[in-house]
Design an enzyme around this catalytic site. Structure first.
Site, short mmCIF file in Angstrom:
data_model
loop_
_atom_site.label_atom_id
_atom_site.label_comp_id
_atom_site.label_asym_id
_atom_site.label_seq_id
_atom_site.Cartn_x
_atom_site.Cartn_y
_atom_site.Cartn_z
N HIS A 139 0.85 -1.19 0.00
CA HIS A 139 0.00 0.00 0.00
C HIS A 139 0.89 1.24 0.00
O HIS A 139 0.96 1.99 0.99
CB HIS A 139 -0.93 -0.01 1.22
N GLU A 184 -4.38 0.34 -5.31
CA GLU A 184 -4.42 1.50 -6.19
C GLU A 184 -3.11 1.75 -6.93
O GLU A 184 -2.48 2.81 -6.81
CB GLU A 184 -4.80 2.76 -5.41
N ASN A 324 -11.96 0.42 -5.21
CA ASN A 324 -12.04 1.64 -4.40
C ASN A 324 -12.76 2.69 -5.21
O ASN A 324 -12.30 3.07 -6.29
CB ASN A 324 -10.65 2.14 -4.03
N GLU A 393 -12.70 0.19 -0.57
CA GLU A 393 -12.69 1.51 0.04
C GLU A 393 -13.86 2.32 -0.48
O GLU A 393 -14.16 2.32 -1.67
CB GLU A 393 -11.40 2.30 -0.27
#
Length: 495
Positions: A139, A184, A324, A393
């Protein structure tokens, strides 16, 4: 007749909110990430990561010079945080492993036993409280030692990540059923190696983000194959990836704007999803970047190419897809695009903007558009043959961390309604939803000014005191009732 009357009555009262219960096995959870909450940046043998280096050498990079040195101090308060998670009554907690806490120099020749023990303790505490750990392997917090070797633009990073992922599976896989290889990648590739607005702060738009993404995709696929071949038969877990995007709404009903919408989604979401679910980069990406590269005087495309063998190796490497999603934007084609402009946004030849009519959160990129989540989920279903999806998310930011967070409650309720609509009306295979975030934390370059937490954190207190916001009770009630309104129809058990 009585059932039909109730159905019609509820439909009229809650026209904008779905009034069907979520399935009994639907997973509700919350999330954090290591750099944003752990603190203890140089304790117990942890190595330096790229955010440590960037924010220590350039404190003006974030609002107020905030950094992750202490943040929520969750490294020392993990038991208290697990107690908060338990109090929420969620089924799962998503968190990330800090690569540099486990491997201080990024390589497996030096394993930090204290870091290993910390995550074993965290996972054990979650399991003891019947909370499913959803573990993100990476992350955004690359060990600085690996960045010094080239980071995500070096082909060697694929093997370094594979070594790291294998170690994680070996150390923690007995108690982890859901793994996410990356969070991401579009953000840390684009902002980290293209625009230079996130760590490591490299500005190489038009080449850096594509090279980063190419290596991320190969690293992801390698980790999936390692798990599939070496660990799946004994650990019985699943490996996916977390991708982020807005919904991109055509500015008008014109064919051109509809094409622009799909093009933007392909450049942002399809950039990563297409190789994993369909094989190779989206055609519009390959065509646009090839055409523009040649027009810029280059002899080949700036977008790296997969070999036929690599296409097959990457394709099919996701047991589920984490999504997300927070916001939407309007899109239209760029008129007379500048062929010399660099970067994936310029290469898409699509412009996007936020409507002034949309309600805004504290984060400048966040607008409240719950209608977008159903459209996005439907698009993903149609593009990728209805993959199993978990919303990893979704959440709302404010500036003051108010305990009376009615805007956050409204946001979560409306977005969950859109998710339920997608499941009910479009048949999208969504198996869970995760609020961002458990705690107010360090929101990257926005520091502590953008607060997403269900729990307020007092960053002026040495104890980093946590206090429940009103949204905690609201979310608890949704989880208890599986319902977004006062009275729900339980279709699955009615007949």
């Amino acid at each position: 007749m009585e059932y039909l009357y109730i159905l019609c009555f509820l439909a009229s009262c809650y026209a904008t909110l779905n009034n069907k219960k979520f399935p009994d096995d639907f997973m509700f959870g919350t999330a954090t990430s290591s750099y944003q909450i752990e603190g203890a940046w140089n304790e117990d043998g942890k190595g330096e990561n790229i955010w440590d280096r960037l924010l220590h050498t350039n404190p003006n990079f974030t609002v107020n010079g905030d950094n992750g040195d202490i943040t929520c101090n969750s490294y020392h308060k993990y038991k208290e945080d697990v107690a908060l998670v338990k109090d929420l009554n969620v089924t799962h907690y998503r968190f990330s492993l800090a690569w540099a806490r486990l491997l201080p120099n990024g390589h497996v020749d030096q394993i930090n036993d204290a870091g290993v023990q910390y995550y074993k303790n965290l996972i054990r505490e979650l399991r003891a409280n019947n909370i499913e750990p959803l573990v993100t392997i990476y992350h955004w917090d690359l060990p600085q030692g690996l960045q010094d070797e080239g980071g995500w633009t070096s082909s060697d990073i694929v093997d370094r990540y594979a070594d790291y992922a294998r170690l994680c599976f070996r150390l923690f896989g007995g108690d982890v059923r859901y793994w996410m290889t990356f969070n991401e990648p579009k953000e840390f590739c684009w902002q980290g190696y293209g625009e230079g607005t996130n760590a490591p702060g490299i500005k190489a738009a038009g080449t850096g983000e594509y090279l980063c993404a190419h290596h991320v995709l190969k690293a992801h696929a390698t980790a999936w194959h390692i798990y599939d071949e070496e660990f799946r038969s004994t650990q019985n877990g699943q490996v996916g990836i977390v991708l982020d995007t807005n919904w991109y709404e055509p500015a008008t009903n014109s064919t051109e704007d509809k094409i622009a919408s799909d093009t933007k989604l392909q450049f942002i979401f399809g950039w990563y999803a297409n190789p994993i679910f369909r094989g190779d980069y989206p055609e519009v990406m390959r065509n646009n970047i090839q055409r523009r590269s040649l027009a810029q005087g280059l002899t080949k495309s700036r977008l790296p190419e997969f070999t036929p063998e690599e296409i097959e190796y990457v394709k099919g490497t996701a047991d589920f897809l984490g999504v997300n999603m927070y916001s939407s934007a309007l899109v239209a084609p760029i008129e007379n695009p500048d062929v010399n402009a660099m970067g994936y946004e310029a290469d898409s030849e699509v412009r996007d903007w936020l409507s002034e009519n949309w309600k805004k959160g504290a984060s400048p990129w966040l607008v409240v558009t719950p209608w977008g989540v159903q459209k996005l989920l439907r698009w993903i279903k149609e593009q990728y043959n209805n993959p199993r999806i978990i919303i990893t998310e979704n959440g709302y930011s404010d500036y003051d961390g108010t305990l009376d967070d009615v805007d956050r409650i409204d946001y979560i309720q409306q977005y969950l309604s859109g998710v339920r609509d997608a499941m009910d009306e479009d048949g999208v295979d969504v198996f869970g939803y995760t609020v961002w975030s458990l705690l107010d934390n360090l929101e990257w370059v926005y520091g502590f000014t953008n607060k997403f937490g269900l729990y307020h954190v007092d960053f002026n207190s040495p104890n980093r005191t946590r206090t429940a916001k009103k949204s905690v009770g609201f979310y608890q009630n949704i989880i208890r009732t599986r319902c977004l309104v006062d009275y729900c129809i339980d279709i699955q058990n009615y007949w």
